[in-house]
Design an enzyme around this catalytic site. Structure first.
Site, PDB file in Angstrom:
ATOM      1  N   TYR A 142      -5.848  -7.578  -1.969  1.00  0.00           N
ATOM      2  CA  TYR A 142      -5.559  -8.726  -1.111  1.00  0.00           C
ATOM      3  C   TYR A 142      -5.598 -10.035  -1.898  1.00  0.00           C
ATOM      4  O   TYR A 142      -4.911 -10.991  -1.555  1.00  0.00           O
ATOM      5  CB  TYR A 142      -6.594  -8.829   0.023  1.00  0.00           C
ATOM      6  CG  TYR A 142      -6.274  -8.040   1.263  1.00  0.00           C
ATOM      7  CD1 TYR A 142      -6.095  -6.666   1.225  1.00  0.00           C
ATOM      8  CD2 TYR A 142      -6.173  -8.675   2.501  1.00  0.00           C
ATOM      9  CE1 TYR A 142      -5.821  -5.940   2.362  1.00  0.00           C
ATOM     10  CE2 TYR A 142      -5.899  -7.959   3.657  1.00  0.00           C
ATOM     11  CZ  TYR A 142      -5.723  -6.594   3.580  1.00  0.00           C
ATOM     12  OH  TYR A 142      -5.454  -5.882   4.725  1.00  0.00           O
ATOM     13  N   LYS A 187     -10.125   6.159  -4.259  1.00  0.00           N
ATOM     14  CA  LYS A 187      -9.028   6.978  -4.789  1.00  0.00           C
ATOM     15  C   LYS A 187      -9.285   7.111  -6.288  1.00  0.00           C
ATOM     16  O   LYS A 187      -8.478   6.712  -7.135  1.00  0.00           O
ATOM     17  CB  LYS A 187      -7.686   6.277  -4.471  1.00  0.00           C
ATOM     18  CG  LYS A 187      -6.446   7.089  -4.781  1.00  0.00           C
ATOM     19  CD  LYS A 187      -6.205   8.260  -3.830  1.00  0.00           C
ATOM     20  CE  LYS A 187      -5.014   9.073  -4.279  1.00  0.00           C
ATOM     21  NZ  LYS A 187      -4.828  10.310  -3.514  1.00  0.00           N
ATOM     22  N   ASP A 219      -7.177   9.615   1.072  1.00  0.00           N
ATOM     23  CA  ASP A 219      -6.222  10.442   1.835  1.00  0.00           C
ATOM     24  C   ASP A 219      -6.958  11.523   2.614  1.00  0.00           C
ATOM     25  O   ASP A 219      -6.698  11.759   3.795  1.00  0.00           O
ATOM     26  CB  ASP A 219      -5.134  11.033   0.907  1.00  0.00           C
ATOM     27  CG  ASP A 219      -5.676  11.613  -0.395  1.00  0.00           C
ATOM     28  OD1 ASP A 219      -6.890  11.496  -0.652  1.00  0.00           O
ATOM     29  OD2 ASP A 219      -4.880  12.206  -1.151  1.00  0.00           O
ATOM     30  N   ASP A 243      -9.133  -1.753   5.778  1.00  0.00           N
ATOM     31  CA  ASP A 243      -8.188  -2.275   6.773  1.00  0.00           C
ATOM     32  C   ASP A 243      -7.471  -1.111   7.458  1.00  0.00           C
ATOM     33  O   ASP A 243      -7.396  -1.040   8.687  1.00  0.00           O
ATOM     34  CB  ASP A 243      -7.178  -3.194   6.089  1.00  0.00           C
ATOM     35  CG  ASP A 243      -6.145  -3.735   7.063  1.00  0.00           C
ATOM     36  OD1 ASP A 243      -6.546  -4.183   8.146  1.00  0.00           O
ATOM     37  OD2 ASP A 243      -4.943  -3.691   6.740  1.00  0.00           O
ATOM     38  N   ASP A 247      -8.164   0.722  11.618  1.00  0.00           N
ATOM     39  CA  ASP A 247      -7.185   0.895  12.702  1.00  0.00           C
ATOM     40  C   ASP A 247      -7.125   2.367  13.116  1.00  0.00           C
ATOM     41  O   ASP A 247      -7.056   2.695  14.298  1.00  0.00           O
ATOM     42  CB  ASP A 247      -5.777   0.445  12.261  1.00  0.00           C
ATOM     43  CG  ASP A 247      -5.506  -1.031  12.556  1.00  0.00           C
ATOM     44  OD1 ASP A 247      -6.469  -1.825  12.485  1.00  0.00           O
ATOM     45  OD2 ASP A 247      -4.349  -1.381  12.846  1.00  0.00           O
TER      46      ASP A 247
END
Ligand code: IPM
Ligand code: MG
Length: 357
Positions: A142, A187, A219, A243, A247
Site C-alpha cells: 500500500y 506467502k 492462498d 484487507d 472481507d
C-alpha cells in the site's frame, strides 16, 4: 468521563452509519453520565470537493487533539473510472493511517447463531466462529514506491523488522488473553517480505510460550477460513492480505456490514467499520449501521477502558440481530432501515434493566 471524539463521516453511506454510532454513544453517555463531545472533520471525496485535499490539515489537527476518532467510509465511483486522476478519496484514509501512526488494525469476526439460516455456509462450519484479524496497516504494498507509465506499472512491497515486531507483540498479547492460538498468514514460499515476517514472528513467539504459533500461506488460509474457520483465533498478517481476508471473513459473520475495526498505534486511535462507502446506497437509509456501532463499542473498550459500557453495546447489537431488527443486507425481504436499527439499539441501551449491565 468527558471525551472529545473527532467525527469523520466521509462519503457514501459513511454519514448515515456514523450518525447511528453517535446515537448509540449518546445513549451510553446518557445512561452512564459521560460526556462525549463530537467535532466534525472532512475526509475523502467531500474533503476533495471542499478544499482539494482528501485529508486536510485541519482534519489532521482535529484528530491529534481528540481522544479518539470515529470514521465512516471514503470513496466515490467518479474517482474510480479515470486512472489519470492524481487525487483520490482513498488517499485520505491512507494518509490518515500513516500520519497518525495507526499501524495495527484489529478486525474481530464472530458468527451469530440467529443468522446461520441465512448464510450460504452450513451451520456446522459457522458454529463458534470467533477470531480476530491483526492487519498491519501502514506498510507493505500500500505504501511502497509506485511507478506508472502507459506501458508499465509497479508497486513495491517493503517491510522492516520493527514494523513487523510491533504489531506481532500486540497480536501475541491479545492471543494470550484469548484462545492462545496465533496464525501468521503470508506467502513465504514466494515473497521475501513474507520470509522476513516468518523470521521475526518465530523469534517473537519464543517470548510467548503459552501461545501456539502456526504459519499458513495466504492462498491456503483463504480456503481454511471457509472450510475450517473455528481453527482460527488470532490471525496476524500484512496489509494487503489482511484487507482481502477480512472481507472474506465477513461472510462468516453474516454480512460485511456487521464488521467493526479499531486502528491503533502510539497516539490517538481510530474506529471504523470494515465496509466501504457503498455509493449506490447513499441517502437511502438502507445501510447496515452495526459495523459502525460495534466500532464505537471498540472505542469505548480500547480508547476509554469503559468495559461495562462496551459490553452493553455488544449485547444491544446481539439483541437486535436475534430479534430480526436487521437491515436488508441480512434480510432482503423485511429488512429495517438504518435509522430504525440504530434506534432499536440505542433504546435497548437506555432501557435495559440495570442489574444485567
Ligand atoms: C479497508 C478498505 C481500504 C483499504 C480502502 C478504502 C483504501 O478496503 O479499510 O479495508 O484497502 O484498506
Ligand atoms: Mg477492505
Amino acid at each position: 468521563m468527558k471525551k472529545k471524539i473527532a467525527l469523520l463521516p466521509g462519503d457514501g453511506i459513511g454519514p448515515e452509519v456514523s450518525a447511528e454510532a453517535v446515537k448509540v454513544l449518546n445513549a451510553i453517555a446518557n445512561r452512564f453520565n459521560h460526556q462525549f463531545v463530537f467535532e466534525n472533520g472532512l475526509i475523502g471525496a467531500v474533503a476533495i470537493d471542499s478544499c482539494g485535499e482528501p485529508f486536510p490539515e485541519a482534519t489532521e489537527k482535529l484528530c491529534r487533539s481528540s481522544d479518539a476518532i470515529l470514521f465512516g467510509a471514503v470513496g466515490h465511483p467518479r474517482f474510480d473510472t479515470d486512472p489519470t486522476l492524481k487525487v483520490r478519496p482513498e488517499q485520505g484514509l491512507l494518509k490518515m493511517r500513516k500520519n497518525l501512526g495507526l499501524f495495527a488494525n484489529l478486525r474481530p469476526v464472530k458468527s451469530y447463531p440467529s443468522l446461520f439460516s441465512r448464510s450460504p455456509l452450513k451451520p456446522e462450519f459457522l458454529k463458534g466462529v470467533d477470531l480476530v484479524i491483526f492487519r498491519e496497516l501502514t506498510g507493505g504494498i500500500y505504501f511502497g514506491e509506485k511507478t506508472q507509465t502507459k506501458e508499465k506499472a509497479s508497486d513495491t512491497c517493503t517491510y522492516q523488522k520493527d514494523e513487523i515486531s510491533r504489531i506481532a507483540h500486540l497480536a501475541y498479547e491479545t492471543a494470550s488473553r484469548r484462545e492462545r492460538k496465533l496464525t501468521l498468514v503470508d506467502k513465504a514460499n514466494v515473497l521475501a517480505t513474507s520470509r522476513l515476517w516468518r523470521e521475526v514472528v518465530s523469534e517473537i513467539s519464543l517470548s510467548y510460550p503459552e501461545v501456539s504459533t502456526s504459519y499458513l500461506f495466504v492462498d491456503n488460509a483463504a480456503m481454511q477460513l471457509i472450510l475450517n474457520p473455528r481453527k482460527f483465533d488470532v490471525i496476524l498478517t500484512e496489509n494487503m492480505f489482511g484487507d482481502i481476508l477480512s472481507d472474506e471473513a465477513s461472510v462468516l459473520a453474516g454480512s460485511l456490514g456487521l464488521l467493526p475495526s479499531a486502528s491503533i498505534g502510539t497516539g490517538v486511535s481510530l474506529y471504523e467499520p470494515v465496509h466501504g462507502s457503498w455509493p449506490e446506497a447513499a441517502g437511502k437509509n438502507i445501510a447496515n449501521p452495526i459495523g459502525a456501532i460495534l466500532s464505537a463499542s471498540m472505542m469505548l473498550e480500547h480508547a476509554f477502558s469503559l468495559h461495562v459500557e462496551s459490553a452493553l453495546v455488544n449485547r444491544a447489537v446481539e439483541d437486535a440481530i436475534q430479534s430480526g431488527m436487521v437491515t436488508k443486507d441480512i434480510d432482503p425481504l423485511s429488512g429495517f432501515s438504518t435509522t430504525a436499527t440504530g434506534d432499536f439499539i440505542a433504546s435497548y441501551i437506555l432501557h435495559e434493566a440495570m442489574q444485567t449491565v
